[in-house]
Design a protein around this motif. Structure first.
Motif, PDB file in Angstrom:
ATOM      1  N   LEU A  60       0.637  -1.367   0.118  1.00 28.46           N
ATOM      2  CA  LEU A  60       0.127   0.065  -0.066  1.00 28.46           C
ATOM      3  C   LEU A  60       0.798   1.264  -0.105  1.00 28.46           C
ATOM      4  O   LEU A  60       0.473   2.244  -0.635  1.00 28.46           O
ATOM      5  CB  LEU A  60      -0.967  -0.053   1.079  1.00 28.46           C
ATOM      6  CG  LEU A  60      -2.289  -0.673   0.927  1.00 28.46           C
ATOM      7  CD1 LEU A  60      -2.856  -0.778   2.381  1.00 28.46           C
ATOM      8  CD2 LEU A  60      -2.927   0.070  -0.182  1.00 28.46           C
ATOM      9  N   VAL A  61       1.994   1.173   0.714  1.00 23.80           N
ATOM     10  CA  VAL A  61       2.977   2.335   0.579  1.00 23.80           C
ATOM     11  C   VAL A  61       3.287   2.556  -0.647  1.00 23.80           C
ATOM     12  O   VAL A  61       3.441   3.818  -1.347  1.00 23.80           O
ATOM     13  CB  VAL A  61       4.107   2.006   1.753  1.00 23.80           C
ATOM     14  CG1 VAL A  61       5.094   3.241   1.626  1.00 23.80           C
ATOM     15  CG2 VAL A  61       3.421   2.054   3.131  1.00 23.80           C
ATOM     16  N   GLY A  62       3.743   1.466  -1.601  1.00 31.22           N
ATOM     17  CA  GLY A  62       4.128   1.423  -2.961  1.00 31.22           C
ATOM     18  C   GLY A  62       3.023   1.998  -3.841  1.00 31.22           C
ATOM     19  O   GLY A  62       3.283   3.163  -4.516  1.00 31.22           O
ATOM     20  N   LEU A  63       1.702   1.701  -3.392  1.00 31.43           N
ATOM     21  CA  LEU A  63       0.508   2.496  -4.021  1.00 31.43           C
ATOM     22  C   LEU A  63       0.411   3.786  -3.939  1.00 31.43           C
ATOM     23  O   LEU A  63       0.361   4.503  -5.091  1.00 31.43           O
ATOM     24  CB  LEU A  63      -0.678   1.728  -3.788  1.00 31.43           C
ATOM     25  CG  LEU A  63      -1.857   2.249  -4.483  1.00 31.43           C
ATOM     26  CD1 LEU A  63      -1.783   1.712  -5.876  1.00 31.43           C
ATOM     27  CD2 LEU A  63      -3.170   1.493  -3.890  1.00 31.43           C
ATOM     28  N   ILE A  64       0.801   4.250  -2.530  1.00 29.89           N
ATOM     29  CA  ILE A  64       0.620   5.839  -2.202  1.00 29.89           C
ATOM     30  C   ILE A  64       2.006   6.532  -2.921  1.00 29.89           C
ATOM     31  O   ILE A  64       1.603   7.643  -3.548  1.00 29.89           O
ATOM     32  CB  ILE A  64       0.988   5.997  -0.650  1.00 29.89           C
ATOM     33  CG1 ILE A  64      -0.404   5.300   0.065  1.00 29.89           C
ATOM     34  CG2 ILE A  64       1.047   7.280  -0.284  1.00 29.89           C
ATOM     35  CD1 ILE A  64      -0.218   5.014   1.421  1.00 29.89           C
ATOM     36  N   ALA A  65       3.111   5.920  -3.026  1.00 28.08           N
ATOM     37  CA  ALA A  65       4.237   6.431  -3.656  1.00 28.08           C
ATOM     38  C   ALA A  65       3.923   6.794  -5.166  1.00 28.08           C
ATOM     39  O   ALA A  65       4.191   7.671  -5.791  1.00 28.08           O
ATOM     40  CB  ALA A  65       5.434   5.444  -3.368  1.00 28.08           C
ATOM     41  N   VAL A  66       3.305   5.784  -5.820  1.00 30.91           N
ATOM     42  CA  VAL A  66       2.875   5.655  -7.256  1.00 30.91           C
ATOM     43  C   VAL A  66       1.979   6.900  -7.517  1.00 30.91           C
ATOM     44  O   VAL A  66       2.084   7.891  -8.484  1.00 30.91           O
ATOM     45  CB  VAL A  66       2.281   4.349  -7.755  1.00 30.91           C
ATOM     46  CG1 VAL A  66       1.792   4.542  -8.994  1.00 30.91           C
ATOM     47  CG2 VAL A  66       3.343   3.330  -7.630  1.00 30.91           C
ATOM     48  N   GLY A  67       0.927   7.099  -6.508  1.00 31.68           N
ATOM     49  CA  GLY A  67      -0.077   8.205  -6.649  1.00 31.68           C
ATOM     50  C   GLY A  67       0.789   9.644  -6.676  1.00 31.68           C
ATOM     51  O   GLY A  67       0.387  10.335  -7.404  1.00 31.68           O
TER      52      GLY A  67
END
Length: 181
Positions: A60-67
């Protein structure tokens, strides 16, 4: 115009990629920005970050970073959280409240750096450091979302007043003074 002012990019040029027109438009960031949309997007970041911390899900942290990277590079055109904020949530509040774009893009850059660093630390087996960065991100995004205090924008202003960020990057920001409002 003097040679000096010819070399200083206008605010809209600075926040877009240099180069041919199509490339610049592709990487454009809006100026001005609807503050309500920015606050809703920050709220989505808060919710996703809290879920990541509580569940311990590094992906989820990776997803936040992508955003953050998508918003930094393309503005709100590609980021699902920003699209939801701009197209669905913010319009429900009525007319847009417009604020300068360059400080918001700077804030997105800080969010990208924090979330990418947190993700790298989590993947590197340093969970305490990674989750600490996410907690800092939660604090900053909460301030933006709930009370409209953009820490990245404040840092932008300090750097601009010290001459690190040229006044031409955001002339409206440079003209702002707490006494003027």
């Amino acid at each position: 115009m003097s040679q000096l002012t010819d070399r200083i990019p206008a605010a809209t040029e600075f926040i877009q990629a240099p180069g041919p027109g199509a490339l610049r438009r592709f990487f454009a960031f809006p100026n001005p920005v609807n503050e309500y949309a920015a606050r809703f997007t920050a709220g989505i970041v808060v919710v996703l970050s809290l879920i990541a911390v509580v569940s311990g899900q590094a992906w989820l942290v990776g997803l936040i970073a992508v955003g953050f990277v998508l918003r930094l590079a393309f503005g709100p055109r590609i980021s699902p959280a920003a699209i939801l904020s701009v197209k669905v949530l913010a319009p429900r509040l009525g007319p847009a409240k417009l604020v300068p774009g360059p400080p918001k893009r700077f804030a997105q850059g800080i969010g990208a750096v924090l979330s990418l660093a947190a993700f790298a630390l989590l993947l590197s087996g340093l969970p305490l450091a990674g989750w600490t960065l996410i907690v800092l991100l939660i604090v900053a995004a909460s301030l933006e979302s709930f009370i409209g205090l953009c820490l990245g924008c404040l840092i932008f202003g300090v750097l601009q007043r010290r001459g690190i960020i040229p006044a031409s990057v955001c002339e409206e920001c440079a003209a702002f003074s707490p006494r003027k409002g």
